[in-house]
Write a protein that holds these residues in place. Structure first.
Motif, mmCIF file in Angstrom:
data_model
loop_
_atom_site.group_PDB
_atom_site.id
_atom_site.type_symbol
_atom_site.label_atom_id
_atom_site.label_comp_id
_atom_site.label_asym_id
_atom_site.label_seq_id
_atom_site.Cartn_x
_atom_site.Cartn_y
_atom_site.Cartn_z
ATOM 1 N N ASN A 376 0.815 -1.223 0.000
ATOM 2 C CA ASN A 376 0.000 0.000 0.000
ATOM 3 C C ASN A 376 0.844 1.267 0.000
ATOM 4 O OD1 ASN A 376 -2.222 -1.639 -0.015
ATOM 5 N ND2 ASN A 376 -2.711 -1.354 2.152
ATOM 6 N N VAL A 377 1.982 1.202 -0.647
ATOM 7 C CA VAL A 377 2.812 2.385 -0.875
ATOM 8 C C VAL A 377 2.744 2.735 -2.349
ATOM 9 C CG1 VAL A 377 5.157 3.337 -0.848
ATOM 10 C CG2 VAL A 377 4.348 1.934 1.066
ATOM 11 N N CYS A 390 7.697 8.486 -3.027
ATOM 12 C CA CYS A 390 6.784 7.472 -2.499
ATOM 13 C C CYS A 390 5.832 8.099 -1.485
ATOM 14 C CB CYS A 390 7.564 6.321 -1.862
ATOM 15 S SG CYS A 390 8.721 6.817 -0.544
ATOM 16 N N TRP A 391 4.711 7.433 -1.298
ATOM 17 C CA TRP A 391 3.692 7.856 -0.333
ATOM 18 C C TRP A 391 3.004 6.622 0.227
ATOM 19 C CZ3 TRP A 391 -1.878 8.384 -2.048
ATOM 20 C CH2 TRP A 391 -2.714 8.716 -0.967
ATOM 21 N N ASP A 392 3.005 6.506 1.542
ATOM 22 C CA ASP A 392 2.261 5.456 2.239
ATOM 23 C C ASP A 392 0.800 5.883 2.290
ATOM 24 O OD1 ASP A 392 1.147 3.605 3.948
ATOM 25 O OD2 ASP A 392 2.217 4.314 5.729
ATOM 26 N N LEU A 393 -0.089 5.087 1.680
ATOM 27 C CA LEU A 393 -1.498 5.458 1.589
ATOM 28 C C LEU A 393 -2.161 5.623 2.945
ATOM 29 C CD1 LEU A 393 -0.959 4.658 -1.369
ATOM 30 C CD2 LEU A 393 -3.173 3.528 -1.403
ATOM 31 N N VAL A 457 10.918 -3.249 -3.497
ATOM 32 C CA VAL A 457 9.964 -2.390 -2.800
ATOM 33 C C VAL A 457 10.371 -2.190 -1.350
ATOM 34 C CG1 VAL A 457 7.594 -2.320 -1.915
ATOM 35 C CG2 VAL A 457 8.007 -2.858 -4.326
ATOM 36 N N GLN A 458 10.747 -3.258 -0.669
ATOM 37 C CA GLN A 458 11.111 -3.136 0.746
ATOM 38 C C GLN A 458 12.342 -2.265 0.932
ATOM 39 O OE1 GLN A 458 9.183 -4.078 3.189
ATOM 40 N NE2 GLN A 458 7.728 -4.918 1.699
ATOM 41 N N VAL A 465 9.751 7.877 5.359
ATOM 42 C CA VAL A 465 8.416 8.086 5.918
ATOM 43 C C VAL A 465 7.381 7.236 5.192
ATOM 44 C CG1 VAL A 465 7.799 10.013 4.418
ATOM 45 C CG2 VAL A 465 6.850 9.907 6.744
ATOM 46 N N CYS A 466 7.748 6.673 4.034
ATOM 47 C CA CYS A 466 6.825 5.827 3.279
ATOM 48 C C CYS A 466 6.692 4.427 3.869
ATOM 49 C CB CYS A 466 7.299 5.692 1.825
ATOM 50 S SG CYS A 466 7.502 7.267 1.002
#
Length: 484
Positions: A376-377, A390-393, A457-458, A465-466
């Motif tokens: 969910n990033v 990137c943005w963590d939803l 991805v990891q 912060v993502c």
């Protein structure tokens, strides 16, 4: 002065003061207002317009957000996480023989300098790459390369083979004309968006209608081809991006969303119904403040509308969001896919209030493409910053919660396409291609111009912060889009 003149003068002063308020406070049509605005749409109907319809806002909502603080989103360079998988000074193709290649060059069917890789996606042991027909001399518009890499500058191998690529001089519209982007879905299918245009840079010609095709990646057989109806294609339309929406493994119930970057629309295609309809909204349009670009020594202006698209996870109510942004914009927007999929809505005027801003990436935050990973990033390109963000939803969309994966003016120079693969250990794939130099100057073919890059991805979100394990920043940056 009479009382009536005095009252008139006061009214004029009041109107002048109100008129100045938006500019005094940095007003913009994309600003988030912390109130609900009631607007009358007819004499009998009033709708409430929510100003920030973000289903992933952190607990506590906007009231929990703190005071404005300076974000390091613009200044951060991220980390060295992307590896170069393929790279080329100039693009070549794998012909059946050296004679066939020489004949193609002699007849100008192949002009190496006119080929630029644009779209990318990965399926297991293959990377797929598109080469649109910007100029004459592009012999094939969709190709693949093997994984793992045998030669980092291997010539492109036309997909599925040479016979599927038509000649612009004698076009066969059942074949591939000019492919901009592709999409590998969870049902092992390769969706192909063929714009049907040639000579985009010199003498734009729509020699075939735009169409979408799908190939079975297990057999490389064509599954279907669908031509967009004429009334859904506008003069100077350019269909450049596609994402595919599938729920619960229902492969035959897929929807494709197709962006028209020059005429500001998204066409929705239903595989089950085998039909499409065009959706429109003013938030598909470019922002003029974001239409001025600088890349190295080049300054240019693009009025590109809706372009980057990515899908949220499916909500418990069965719906999901389409996140999107115009290319010439700093803002991320969203719309429920149920609105896009309801053809009846679009037979009238659509549902304008369903489209909402999510947040701003700030100045120099123009982005081409994006994708949401399984954690969910959302990952997105930063074309002016030669990087990936990137943005963590699960966090508010503001610059204090936007992270930088990596910026590198050489390695990630003008990142143009980005995809998330479907491997067990998921990876980000990016293609960088110096597009502005190709368009407005001249590439130096003695140096590397085009790269396909990869990052896990990891690894990409670690210590940013993502990372979903990191708490959100509660500082809230509320700058208007035009000044940010």
């Amino acid at each position: 002065m009479t009382k009536s003149n005095s009252r008139a003068t006061m009214r004029l002063l009041l109107l002048a003061t109100v008129a100045l308020l938006p500019s005094a406070f940095g007003g913009s049509p994309f600003m988030h207002r912390q109130r609900t605005i009631a607007r009358t749409v007819s004499s009998n109907i009033t709708t409430e317009e929510p100003v920030l319809a973000n289903p992933y806002l952190a607990p506590g909502g906007k009231e929990a957000l703190g005071t404005k603080q300076v974000s390091d989103f613009i200044t951060s360079q991220g980390k060295n996480v992307f590896d170069v998988v393929y790279q080329w000074n100039i693009i070549d193709f794998l012909y059946p023989s050296l004679k066939a290649r020489n004949d193609a060059i002699r007849t100008k069917q192949f002009i190496p300098e006119n080929n630029l890789p644009l779209g990318v996606d990965r399926f297991r042991n293959r990377i797929f790459i598109t080469t649109p027909r910007w100029n004459p001399g592009v012999p094939a518009t969709l190709s693949y390369l093997p994984l793992p890499v045998q030669d980092p500058s291997l010539p492109l191998i036309p997909y599925p083979d040479w016979s599927f690529h038509t000649s612009p001089q004698n076009p066969d519209c059942s074949r591939l004309v000019s492919v901009y982007r592709i999409y590998v879905d969870e049902c092992d299918r390769l969706w192909v968006l063929d714009a049907g245009v040639i000579d985009t840079l010199t003498n734009l010609q729509q020699i075939c209608p735009p169409k979408i095709l799908a190939f079975n990646l297990q057999t490389d057989e064509l599954l279907f081809s669908y031509t967009l109806p004429a009334d859904q294609v506008k003069q100077d339309s350019l269909h450049t991006n596609v994402v595919v929406d599938i729920r619960d493994g229902q492969c035959q119930d897929a929807f494709a969303y197709i962006a028209d970057v020059w005429r500001y629309g998204v066409t929705v295609f239903s595989l089950r119904e085998f039909k499409s309809w065009r959706t429109t909204n003013y938030l598909y349009n470019p922002n003029p403040f974001a239409s001025d670009y600088n890349y190295k020594e080049l300054n240019f202006q693009w009025s590109d509308g809706v372009f980057g698209m990515s899908l949220s996870p499916v909500h418990r109510n069965g719906d999901r969001m389409l996140f999107y942004h115009p290319m010439s914009s700093y803002t991320e927007f969203q719309v429920p896919t149920s609105v896009l999929q309801n053809e009846t809505i679009w037979q009238n005027f659509g549902l304008a209030k369903a489209f909402q801003p999510v947040g701003s990436r700030g100045k120099a935050g123009q982005s081409s493409t994006s994708g949401v990973a399984r954690n969910n990033v959302q990952f997105f390109t930063l074309v002016q910053q030669s990087g990936v963000g990137c943005w963590d939803l699960g966090k508010p969309y503001n610059r204090n919660n936007l992270g930088v994966v990596e910026k590198d003016m050489d390695k990630l120079t003008f990142p143009n396409d980005l995809k998330l693969d479907r491997e067990t250990k998921q990876s980000i794939w990016v293609i960088s291609n110096k597009l502005p130099v190709f368009l407005y100057s001249r590439l130096d073919y003695n140096e590397v111009n085009f790269r396909v890059l990869n990052a896990g991805v990891q690894e990409a979100v670690q210590n940013t912060v993502c990372d979903p394990r990191m708490p959100p920043s509660l500082a809230y940056s509320k700058d208007p889009e035009c000044d940010a």
